[in-house]
Design an enzyme around this catalytic site. Structure first.
Site, PDB file in Angstrom:
ATOM      1  N   LYS A   1     -15.624  51.784  39.280  1.00  0.00           N
ATOM      2  CA  LYS A   1     -16.795  51.147  38.666  1.00  0.00           C
ATOM      3  C   LYS A   1     -17.970  52.126  38.633  1.00  0.00           C
ATOM      4  O   LYS A   1     -18.682  52.242  37.641  1.00  0.00           O
ATOM      5  CB  LYS A   1     -17.170  49.876  39.446  1.00  0.00           C
TER       6      LYS A   1
ATOM      7  N   ASP B   1     -20.622  42.356  39.572  1.00  0.00           N
ATOM      8  CA  ASP B   1     -19.449  41.561  39.885  1.00  0.00           C
ATOM      9  C   ASP B   1     -18.698  41.304  38.587  1.00  0.00           C
ATOM     10  O   ASP B   1     -19.307  40.956  37.570  1.00  0.00           O
ATOM     11  CB  ASP B   1     -19.875  40.241  40.538  1.00  0.00           C
TER      12      ASP B   1
ATOM     13  N   PHE C   1      -8.075  50.969  36.616  1.00  0.00           N
ATOM     14  CA  PHE C   1      -7.866  50.316  37.913  1.00  0.00           C
ATOM     15  C   PHE C   1      -7.654  48.819  37.684  1.00  0.00           C
ATOM     16  O   PHE C   1      -7.783  48.320  36.560  1.00  0.00           O
ATOM     17  CB  PHE C   1      -9.073  50.558  38.839  1.00  0.00           C
ATOM     18  N   GLY C   2      -7.348  48.125  38.769  1.00  0.00           N
ATOM     19  CA  GLY C   2      -7.258  46.664  38.734  1.00  0.00           C
ATOM     20  C   GLY C   2      -6.343  46.144  37.634  1.00  0.00           C
ATOM     21  O   GLY C   2      -5.191  46.583  37.484  1.00  0.00           O
TER      22      GLY C   2
ATOM     23  N   LYS D   1     -12.590  53.594  27.348  1.00  0.00           N
ATOM     24  CA  LYS D   1     -12.811  52.257  27.929  1.00  0.00           C
ATOM     25  C   LYS D   1     -14.296  51.893  27.823  1.00  0.00           C
ATOM     26  O   LYS D   1     -14.654  50.746  27.598  1.00  0.00           O
ATOM     27  CB  LYS D   1     -12.327  52.231  29.391  1.00  0.00           C
TER      28      LYS D   1
ATOM     29  N   HIS E   1     -16.320  45.265  29.083  1.00  0.00           N
ATOM     30  CA  HIS E   1     -17.321  44.307  29.537  1.00  0.00           C
ATOM     31  C   HIS E   1     -18.427  45.009  30.320  1.00  0.00           C
ATOM     32  O   HIS E   1     -19.595  44.738  30.150  1.00  0.00           O
ATOM     33  CB  HIS E   1     -16.622  43.265  30.421  1.00  0.00           C
TER      34      HIS E   1
HETATM   35  P1  ITT Z   1     -17.468  45.673  44.472  1.00  0.00           P
HETATM   36  O1  ITT Z   1     -17.610  46.361  45.791  1.00  0.00           O
HETATM   37  O2  ITT Z   1     -18.390  46.247  43.440  1.00  0.00           O
HETATM   38  O3  ITT Z   1     -17.559  44.151  44.540  1.00  0.00           O
HETATM   39  P2  ITT Z   1     -14.698  45.177  43.662  1.00  0.00           P
HETATM   40  O4  ITT Z   1     -13.554  46.106  43.417  1.00  0.00           O
HETATM   41  O5  ITT Z   1     -14.514  44.125  44.707  1.00  0.00           O
HETATM   42  O6  ITT Z   1     -15.982  46.067  43.961  1.00  0.00           O
HETATM   43  P3  ITT Z   1     -15.300  43.087  41.682  1.00  0.00           P
HETATM   44  O7  ITT Z   1     -15.453  42.090  42.767  1.00  0.00           O
HETATM   45  O8  ITT Z   1     -16.379  43.196  40.674  1.00  0.00           O
HETATM   46  O9  ITT Z   1     -15.075  44.565  42.275  1.00  0.00           O
HETATM   47  O10 ITT Z   1     -13.973  42.871  40.851  1.00  0.00           O
HETATM   48  C1  ITT Z   1     -12.957  42.025  41.260  1.00  0.00           C
HETATM   49  C2  ITT Z   1     -11.628  42.589  40.870  1.00  0.00           C
HETATM   50  O11 ITT Z   1     -11.464  42.435  39.453  1.00  0.00           O
HETATM   51  C3  ITT Z   1     -11.444  44.072  41.146  1.00  0.00           C
HETATM   52  O12 ITT Z   1     -10.957  44.291  42.449  1.00  0.00           O
HETATM   53  C4  ITT Z   1     -10.435  44.473  40.076  1.00  0.00           C
HETATM   54  O13 ITT Z   1      -9.139  44.215  40.546  1.00  0.00           O
HETATM   55  C5  ITT Z   1     -10.763  43.529  38.933  1.00  0.00           C
HETATM   56  N1  ITT Z   1     -11.608  44.213  37.939  1.00  0.00           N
HETATM   57  C6  ITT Z   1     -12.957  44.226  37.854  1.00  0.00           C
HETATM   58  N2  ITT Z   1     -13.368  44.992  36.837  1.00  0.00           N
HETATM   59  C7  ITT Z   1     -12.265  45.483  36.261  1.00  0.00           C
HETATM   60  C8  ITT Z   1     -12.011  46.357  35.176  1.00  0.00           C
HETATM   61  O14 ITT Z   1     -12.994  46.917  34.489  1.00  0.00           O
HETATM   62  N3  ITT Z   1     -10.749  46.636  34.877  1.00  0.00           N
HETATM   63  C9  ITT Z   1      -9.714  46.107  35.571  1.00  0.00           C
HETATM   64  N4  ITT Z   1      -9.853  45.287  36.611  1.00  0.00           N
HETATM   65  C10 ITT Z   1     -11.119  44.976  36.961  1.00  0.00           C
END
Ligand code: ITT
Length: 187
Positions: A13, A68, A143-144, A166, A171
């Protein structure tokens, strides 16, 4: 060059924000500190509360922002939404795909909410990107949930895009751009 403090545990992020900020001649300072994040069904409330907790406990001085984000899947009644981090760390991408076996409605969106703490209070910036959940994981970047989120205009998942690509669609770049535009005026 103006510096903005981004509090997040998530390096990806931070990198997305840093690369985009260059367009606005802004530098992002990554702060990776522990703070309590509440559970709530509304991302706005979570982001705002995180800022307040950081402020109350004086974890970081001065101005800063948190972000978030969540993935909202229509056929799963918006799950995992605000519970995306927990969902990702438990069932993961394959778990989501399993939940959607034989599901024709693949519509989903990512939402990003930034909460910025000024001396005067907290301001929110929001970004939403629509897409679809793929039938299998595609791509190794990002990621994610990036490997299962298909961006319809490009016909590729976020995990098949470079960071810069990206940042054309995500978003997060939408909420970040709103914030950066405001700071460009304030410089
Ligand atoms: P913070 O410390 O900033 O909270 P985080 O990784 O926990 O970091 P979020 O709570 O915002 O981030 O996001 C929740 C989950 O959603 C995150 O662990 C990812 O798995 C997924 N996610 C968020 N943004 C994403 C993106 O741009 N692409 C893919 N997955 C995403």
């Amino acid at each position: 060059m103006k510096k903005l403090n981004f509090i997040t545990h998530n390096k990806n992020k931070y990198l997305e924000a840093k690369i985009l900020a260059q367009e606005y001649n802004i530098d992002i300072n990554w702060i990776n500190v522990e703070y309590d994040e509440i559970q709530h069904y509304n991302l706005d409330v979570i982001a705002k509360k995180s800022c307040e907790i950081i402020q109350e406990k004086k974890i970081v001085e001065g101005e800063y922002f948190v972000e978030d984000a969540g993935l909202f899947i229509e056929s799963l009644n918006s799950f995992p939404g605000p519970f995306s981090a927990y969902c990702y760390s438990t069932i993961g991408n394959q778990g989501i795909l399993n939940l959607m076996t034989n599901e024709n409605n693949r519509k989903a969106y990512f939402k990003s909410v930034i909460a910025y703490t000024f001396e005067e209070g907290i301001t929110l910036f929001t970004g939403i990107t629509n897409g679809e959940i793929t039938n299998e994981m595609r791509g190794e970047k990002g990621f994610g949930f990036d490997p299962i989120f298909l961006h319809l205009d490009s016909d590729r998942t976020f995990a098949e895009m470079s960071l810069k690509e990206k940042n054309l669609y995500s978003h997060r770049q939408k909420s970040l751009r709103k914030m950066f535009a405001l700071f460009s005026l304030r410089l």
